[in-house]
Design a protein around this motif. Structure first.
Motif, PDB file in Angstrom:
ATOM      1  N   VAL A  11       0.832  -1.207   0.000  1.00 13.11           N
ATOM      2  CA  VAL A  11       0.000   0.000   0.000  1.00 13.11           C
ATOM      3  C   VAL A  11       0.866   1.257   0.000  1.00 13.11           C
ATOM      4  CG1 VAL A  11      -1.626   1.332   1.409  1.00 13.11           C
ATOM      5  CG2 VAL A  11      -1.955  -1.131   1.111  1.00 13.11           C
ATOM      6  N   GLN A  55      -8.453   3.700  -0.170  1.00 12.49           N
ATOM      7  CA  GLN A  55      -9.265   3.498   1.028  1.00 12.49           C
ATOM      8  C   GLN A  55      -9.249   4.775   1.864  1.00 12.49           C
ATOM      9  OE1 GLN A  55     -10.279   0.106   4.180  1.00 12.49           O
ATOM     10  NE2 GLN A  55      -8.108   0.591   4.216  1.00 12.49           N
ATOM     11  N   VAL A 107     -10.907  -2.548   3.327  1.00 15.15           N
ATOM     12  CA  VAL A 107      -9.964  -3.442   2.651  1.00 15.15           C
ATOM     13  C   VAL A 107      -9.532  -4.522   3.636  1.00 15.15           C
ATOM     14  CG1 VAL A 107      -7.669  -3.628   1.610  1.00 15.15           C
ATOM     15  CG2 VAL A 107      -9.152  -1.668   1.055  1.00 15.15           C
ATOM     16  N   ILE A 113      -4.632  -7.429   0.468  1.00  9.84           N
ATOM     17  CA  ILE A 113      -4.133  -7.027  -0.849  1.00  9.84           C
ATOM     18  C   ILE A 113      -3.183  -8.102  -1.350  1.00  9.84           C
ATOM     19  CG2 ILE A 113      -2.948  -5.256  -2.190  1.00  9.84           C
ATOM     20  CD1 ILE A 113      -3.953  -4.207   1.193  1.00  9.84           C
ATOM     21  N   PHE A 131      -2.437  -5.638  -8.659  1.00  5.07           N
ATOM     22  CA  PHE A 131      -2.904  -5.937  -7.312  1.00  5.07           C
ATOM     23  C   PHE A 131      -4.365  -6.372  -7.351  1.00  5.07           C
ATOM     24  CE2 PHE A 131       0.371  -2.698  -7.011  1.00  5.07           C
ATOM     25  CZ  PHE A 131       1.206  -3.206  -6.023  1.00  5.07           C
ATOM     26  N   THR A 132      -4.719  -7.230  -6.397  1.00  2.00           N
ATOM     27  CA  THR A 132      -6.115  -7.561  -6.165  1.00  2.00           C
ATOM     28  C   THR A 132      -6.446  -7.160  -4.737  1.00  2.00           C
ATOM     29  OG1 THR A 132      -6.057  -9.439  -7.679  1.00  2.00           O
ATOM     30  CG2 THR A 132      -7.876  -9.358  -6.100  1.00  2.00           C
ATOM     31  N   THR A 133      -7.395  -6.237  -4.611  1.00  3.45           N
ATOM     32  CA  THR A 133      -7.814  -5.760  -3.290  1.00  3.45           C
ATOM     33  C   THR A 133      -9.084  -6.494  -2.892  1.00  3.45           C
ATOM     34  OG1 THR A 133      -6.864  -3.566  -3.685  1.00  3.45           O
ATOM     35  CG2 THR A 133      -8.520  -3.750  -1.947  1.00  3.45           C
ATOM     36  N   HIS A 134      -9.004  -7.233  -1.795  1.00  4.69           N
ATOM     37  CA  HIS A 134     -10.148  -7.977  -1.292  1.00  4.69           C
ATOM     38  C   HIS A 134     -10.859  -7.134  -0.228  1.00  4.69           C
ATOM     39  CE1 HIS A 134      -8.802 -11.715  -3.268  1.00  4.69           C
ATOM     40  NE2 HIS A 134      -7.575 -11.274  -2.985  1.00  4.69           N
ATOM     41  N   SER A 166     -13.853  -8.176  -4.745  1.00  2.10           N
ATOM     42  CA  SER A 166     -12.452  -7.814  -4.948  1.00  2.10           C
ATOM     43  C   SER A 166     -12.332  -6.874  -6.144  1.00  2.10           C
ATOM     44  CB  SER A 166     -11.599  -9.061  -5.177  1.00  2.10           C
ATOM     45  OG  SER A 166     -12.016  -9.762  -6.328  1.00  2.10           O
ATOM     46  N   VAL A 175      -2.655   0.603  -4.910  1.00  2.75           N
ATOM     47  CA  VAL A 175      -3.587   0.658  -3.776  1.00  2.75           C
ATOM     48  C   VAL A 175      -3.060   1.718  -2.819  1.00  2.75           C
ATOM     49  CG1 VAL A 175      -4.718  -0.592  -1.904  1.00  2.75           C
ATOM     50  CG2 VAL A 175      -4.105  -1.798  -4.016  1.00  2.75           C
TER      51      VAL A 175
END
Length: 461
Positions: free
Chosen positions: A156, A175, A233, A236, A243-246, A252, A258
């Motif tokens: 991040v 975020q 969040v 990550i 990136f995949t942000t869950h 996601s 991010v």
């Protein structure tokens, strides 16, 4: 020999510390300022100033789009992120030099190193030098806070890194729902990024007037920014450069960056506060001070974000000036932290001063609301789907204007001037007696005659 090496030692070369150092030196004090990073502090180096430059730059594409409605035909345009960053860096370097020069011109000495308190009058510098001071001012500001640890948080970025990205992200997840998150959402979207804002609350801009919160969200969503509320969040994952942000909701989002902008914490660690007996405010984690910015130790003071009172650059400057006036100018000055104007350089822009409608209704038995939202004159030609919000909160008993809230172009500029009237306790009748300046958006502030809402609290029997 003098009892102390210096009359005043300032820890921190940001706006508040620099103002205090200059004014104290002008009063004849022997002053030393320690700054371990760059002179200018958060605002100049990685805050208000570079942020505003990025905001201005991000408006250009919209201006080009709007130009067509006014007869302009503009050919293919291109944008280069690296040029923006390089030119921003040049301007910040210029301002840093100006800060340094102004401090040195006042007669204060700057040491580019870290300073730690050993006791109430002694400081140890990272260079190995020890300095004693009659008075010490702590003005170390604040830093981004990433909040609770989540898996992948090492991927991040904060607003600090956002100013130095090598390339513009095509997709970014941010975020946060406050000043910084929304300002960067507008910046990246303006430059063409696909932006998703994730915020844990029910709506963005917590603490602002409810009408402002709703209006800003609607306008941002019109501009293509996705806003997801009631969510955080959770994790990550990094896959190469992506990136995949869950999210806590189970969904996601894929992105190239991010960013977390969920608040800031005061820079109090590693300063030797315990050794000097300086207390921390348990309510906010900042250095505890009284109305004079004095800490729990009589000769040690603190101003600005490190106190976590009102984290705004002009407030830190005012606090630093008041400290110098009080201690070295023998002119006791307390800073009034009420009715402070503030702006969010989101897109659209927010300017606000005084009480929100909810705050006024909690404090006053009779509150009148004057509110308008309208299509600005520029949009009638550009065709852009946007509206301006203006709102006055008035004490229905005394007719005093308690608050003013504006969303739209130049909201901050208008609010700065309105803040003078609100600070002077102007009445709605004063606003009504002021002749409108036409054609402007702000003329609405002096032409709203009929309350859009009236709240009267019945006295308890």
């Amino acid at each position: 020999m003098a009892e102390f090496d210096v009359d005043l030692f300032v820890i921190g070369g940001g706006s508040g510390g620099v103002r205090a150092a200059r004014i104290a030196a002008n009063y004849g004090a022997k002053v030393m300022v320690a700054e371990e990073y760059r002179m200018g502090g958060t605002c100049v180096i990685r805050g208000c100033v570079p942020k505003k430059l990025f905001v201005i730059g991000s408006h250009v594409h919209q201006e080009i789009e709007d130009a067509a409605g006014f007869g302009w035909s503009i050919g293919q345009v291109s944008f280069d992120w690296a040029t923006l960053v390089a030119n921003k860096d040049k301007e910040i370097a210029r301002l840093e030099g100006a800060y340094t020069t102004n401090v040195e011109k006042s007669g204060a000495r700057i040491v580019k190193t870290r300073a730690v308190l050993e006791d109430a009058h002694t400081l140890h510098l990272a260079t190995g030098e020890k300095v004693t001071a009659k008075y010490i001012l702590i003005a170390t500001g604040g830093a981004p806070n990433h909040g609770p640890h989540v898996p992948g948080i090492e991927h991040v970025i904060s607003s600090n890194e956002a100013f130095h990205l090598k390339e513009l992200p095509k997709r970014i997840v941010i975020q946060g729902g406050g000043y910084i998150a929304l300002e960067f959402a507008g910046i990246f979207a303006g430059f063409g990024s696909d932006v998703t804002v994730v915020y844990r609350g029910d709506n963005i801009l917590r603490g602002f007037d409810e009408d402002v919160r709703k209006h800003v969200r609607a306008e941002m969503e019109k501009r293509g920014i996705t806003i997801i509320t009631g969510c955080t969040v959770a994790k990550i994952d990094k896959h190469g450069k992506d990136f995949t942000t869950h999210l806590s909701s189970g969904s996601s989002i894929a992105s190239d960056q991010v960013m977390f902008a969920i608040g800031r914490h005061p820079n109090v660690r590693g300063l030797g506060l315990e050794a000097a007996g300086v207390a921390i405010n348990p309510a906010n984690g900042g250095i505890q001070v009284d109305g004079w910015s004095k800490t729990s130790v009589d000769n040690i003071y603190a101003v600005g974000d490190v106190t976590h009172r009102t984290n705004l650059t002009p407030v830190a400057i005012r606090e630093g000036h008041a400290f110098a006036d009080t201690v070295f100018g023998k002119r006791p000055v307390q800073v009034d932290h009420a009715t402070i104007p503030t702006a969010v350089f989101s897109q659209p822009e927010v300017g606000t001063v005084g009480l929100t409608e909810a705050e006024a209704r909690a404090q006053y038995s009779h509150v009148d609301i004057y509110k308008t939202d309208f299509r600005p004159i520029k949009a009638t030609m550009s065709g852009r789907d946007t509206r301006v919000l203006m709102k006055l909160v008035v004490d229905g008993s005394s007719d005093r204007v308690l608050g003013c809230h504006i969303v739209g172009d130049c909201a901050a500029e208008v609010t700065q001037v309105v803040a003078i009237a609100v600070k002077m306790k102007a009445t709605k009748a004063d606003f009504d007696a002021t002749i409108a300046l036409h054609p402007t958006a702000s003329e609405e502030l002096v032409t709203m005659r009929t309350p859009t809402a009236r709240h009267v609290r019945q006295a308890a029997e």
